[in-house]
Design a protein around this motif. Structure first.
Motif: not given
Length: 162
Positions: A15-29
């Motif tokens: 396992g690892f920790s990650f930091v980043g810019r995020a957004a929720r989406t779908t493949n359709e979108a």
């Protein structure tokens, strides 16, 4: 025609920790103008967010797909960022994710323009997924030293499996 994936191998990652810019989406979108992935990437790079993340494990960039609602048809969270140590500092523009230990199939793209070879590899993976059991926990694209030249680069795509 060349195959879109030149190598496929099975690995287990801690396992690892990650930091980043995020957004929720779908493949359709993502197939429309409403897609969030290009917007997240653009914001991340234009605002040099990588430089605002302390205690980076390395200079690799990760494009993360996680917090799946169900499978490739449901929503998921997309983020671009990097692996970090536990005591890192980051701005409000970003989010921390904890990626559990997981088994993966790693697909290595052929060399070429990254935006093209990544899309071709994902098309291969979606077809591969029809006959293989994905875990839908955390999948990611790893951009390391092989990816420095965006016009003739190569990346690894990690797909979580059961």
């Amino acid at each position: 025609m060349n195959e879109p994936v030149i190598e496929k191998r099975k690995v287990t990652l801690d396992g690892f920790s990650f930091v980043g810019r995020a957004a929720r989406t779908t493949n359709e979108a993502e197939m429309t103008e409403e897609g969030m992935i290009p917007k997240v990437n653009e914001y991340f790079f234009e605002n040099q967010l990588l430089e605002k993340i302390s205690h980076r494990k390395n200079n690799n960039i990760i494009a993360l797909y996680t917090n799946y609602e169900s499978d490739e048809k449901g929503s998921y969270e997309y983020a671009v960022g990097c692996e970090v140590g536990e005591d890192n500092i980051f701005s409000d523009e970003m989010k921390r994710f904890t990626i559990p230990e997981q088994k993966y199939i790693v697909f290595t793209t052929k060399k070429g323009p990254l935006n093209e070879v990544i899309l071709e590899a994902w098309q291969f993976i979606w077809n591969w997924s029809k006959d293989n059991k994905r875990a839908f926990t955390a999948d990611f694209e790893l951009y390391d030293e092989k990816s420095i030249d965006p016009q003739n680069g190569q990346a690894d795509i990690y797909i979580s499996v059961k």
